[in-house]
Design an enzyme around this catalytic site. Structure first.
Site, PDB file in Angstrom:
ATOM      1  N   ASP A   1       0.852  -1.191   0.000  1.00 14.52           N
ATOM      2  CA  ASP A   1       0.000   0.000   0.000  1.00 14.52           C
ATOM      3  C   ASP A   1       0.887   1.240   0.000  1.00 14.52           C
ATOM      4  O   ASP A   1       1.675   1.452   0.933  1.00 14.52           O
ATOM      5  CB  ASP A   1      -0.902  -0.024   1.234  1.00 14.52           C
ATOM      6  CG  ASP A   1      -1.982   1.049   1.211  1.00 14.52           C
ATOM      7  OD1 ASP A   1      -2.129   1.729   0.177  1.00 14.52           O
ATOM      8  OD2 ASP A   1      -2.666   1.213   2.235  1.00 14.52           O
TER       9      ASP A   1
ATOM     10  N   ASP B   1      -3.526   2.176  -5.788  1.00 17.81           N
ATOM     11  CA  ASP B   1      -2.233   2.221  -5.092  1.00 17.81           C
ATOM     12  C   ASP B   1      -2.068   1.105  -4.068  1.00 17.81           C
ATOM     13  O   ASP B   1      -1.208   1.179  -3.194  1.00 17.81           O
ATOM     14  CB  ASP B   1      -2.068   3.572  -4.387  1.00 17.81           C
ATOM     15  CG  ASP B   1      -3.099   3.788  -3.286  1.00 17.81           C
ATOM     16  OD1 ASP B   1      -4.248   3.347  -3.459  1.00 17.81           O
ATOM     17  OD2 ASP B   1      -2.762   4.408  -2.263  1.00 17.81           O
ATOM     18  N   GLU B   2      -2.865   0.057  -4.197  1.00 17.52           N
ATOM     19  CA  GLU B   2      -2.897  -0.975  -3.141  1.00 17.52           C
ATOM     20  C   GLU B   2      -3.224  -2.324  -3.758  1.00 17.52           C
ATOM     21  O   GLU B   2      -4.130  -2.437  -4.587  1.00 17.52           O
ATOM     22  CB  GLU B   2      -3.969  -0.579  -2.123  1.00 17.52           C
ATOM     23  CG  GLU B   2      -4.214  -1.552  -1.005  1.00 17.52           C
ATOM     24  CD  GLU B   2      -5.391  -1.117  -0.144  1.00 17.52           C
ATOM     25  OE1 GLU B   2      -5.591  -1.755   0.896  1.00 17.52           O
ATOM     26  OE2 GLU B   2      -6.121  -0.162  -0.517  1.00 17.52           O
TER      27      GLU B   2
END
Length: 398
Positions: free
Chosen positions: A13, A103-104
């Protein structure tokens, strides 16, 4: 306990993604409290979070909490490019990557251990590669279940790495506050704390039936399983999303029904365009509401035929909104969301006969083509002219 033999699941993350991109691209922002957003906080750097700034609060309130903050306008194209670069690193690390957001992601590295080393060694290399190739800090949790890997990355933030030792998962999990359980928000946490439950371990001490009585069947069973680290879900690569949605924060001031309807139009326009771009047809229209007291409500309706037509989805969303109007007038509305699910992916689409002389699909296609060629603002509904509807947050490819 439903777990793999060893800790091979990574949850990666990026730290404060939007704010980190801004700090990466502007050296003057590094080490400064940075807020990304126009009038609602979309992201805050850890320097700003130290003052109590949180995502989704108003920028005005964030400025009061952190007078020295630098507020920057969001740059969605920069975030989209950074996301693509991050996922290239993920996919170079493991063939099993399950994206959760831009983003994870979860990565299962059990199949690459012989070539790439132990999961902690792979995680160290992954953090190094993201920093070197994308210029962003990333935190990684490693565990035997997806749930615990995500918890571990949350505990390790910012810019950290944490392995949950196999055999001591509950020793790590149980002292944590209840908010660390996946799916526990402020409302559920308040219910638990009201009866003296503050830690995950205290949740684990309750029977499943007690949790069901307190929180309802779905939430009670879900939290009982997580509190015992029961999570059999494997990492699944490239799953198609089950719904496509958008939401808009409306602020704390009271909005008229006309203003709410205008926001609804903009959201439906955005959602249906995304559906058509992804070649998805859905049956279930969902309306999400958040009120002045931060409580939430969801209303949905399932159509007889799957569609991505703007007019059909908008008419259904307006019907749901009209049914919720008395509740909105009593309690105020601070957030409005629309989503479409119930996708028909595994069977042939049955097209409705065009009894309506006006071809709604053709109109949508023409508008999409103009926007694709000349930009999203090239053509818009009259009711949306001159109105700011917030940035369109980039999504993972469907």
């Amino acid at each position: 306990m439903f777990v793999a033999e060893g800790p091979t699941i990574l949850h990666a993350d990026v730290d404060s993604f939007f704010a980190s991109v801004e700090q990466r691209d502007d050296a003057h922002l590094r080490g400064q409290p940075v807020i990304v957003g126009a009038w609602v906080v979309l992201a805050a750097s850890y320097e700003a979070k130290a003052y109590g700034v949180q995502t989704a609060m108003s920028v005005a309130r964030a400025r009061r909490l952190c007078p020295g903050a630098v507020v920057v306008e969001p740059r969605m194209s920069a975030y989209a490019e950074a996301s693509k670069a991050i996922y290239r690193v993920f996919e170079d690390t493991s063939p099993l990557v399950e994206g959760l957001s831009i983003d994870e992601a979860f990565l299962d590295v059990r199949g690459v251990r012989r070539l790439s080393g132990t999961p902690p060694e792979i995680a160290v290399r992954l953090r190094r590669d993201v920093r070197k190739e994308v210029g962003l800090p990333i935190t990684i949790g490693i565990a035997r279940t997806k749930f615990l890997a995500k918890v571990a990355s949350g505990v390790a933030k910012p810019n950290g790495l944490l392995l949950v030792p196999p055999g001591d998962e509950l020793g790590f999990l149980h002292p944590l506050p209840v908010e660390r359980l996946w799916g526990v928000g402020s409302v559920t946490a308040a219910k638990l704390r009201d009866v003296g439950i503050a830690t995950v371990g205290e949740v684990a001490e309750l029977s499943e039936s007690s949790l069901v009585s307190l929180l309802g069947r779905a939430s009670g069973r879900h939290l009982h399983a997580l509190a015992h680290n029961r999570d059999p879900r494997p990492v699944q690569a490239r799953r198609r999303r089950r719904s496509i949605g958008a939401q808009r924060a409306l602020g704390r001031s009271r909005k008229s029904l006309d203003e709410i309807d205008t926001s609804l139009v903009g959201l439906v326009d955005r959602v249906t365009r995304r559906m058509r771009a992804a070649d998805r047809l859905g049956r279930t229209v969902v309306l999400r509401l958040r009120f002045d007291d931060f409580s939430r409500a969801t209303r949905s309706h399932t159509l007889p035929d799957a569609t991505a037509e703007t007019r059909t989805v908008l008419a259904t969303a307006r019907w749901l909104l009209a049914a919720a109007t008395p509740m909105i007038e009593r309690r105020g509305l601070t957030l409005l969301g629309v989503a479409v699910g119930g996708f028909d992916d595994d069977e042939a689409d049955q097209l409705a006969l065009p009894f309506d002389r006006r071809s709604r699909g053709a109109l949508d296609a023409a508008i999409d083509e103009v926007r694709d060629r000349f930009g999203s603002s090239a053509i818009t509904r009259a009711v949306l002219l001159g109105r700011e509807h917030g940035p369109s947050v980039p999504l993972l490819p469907d």
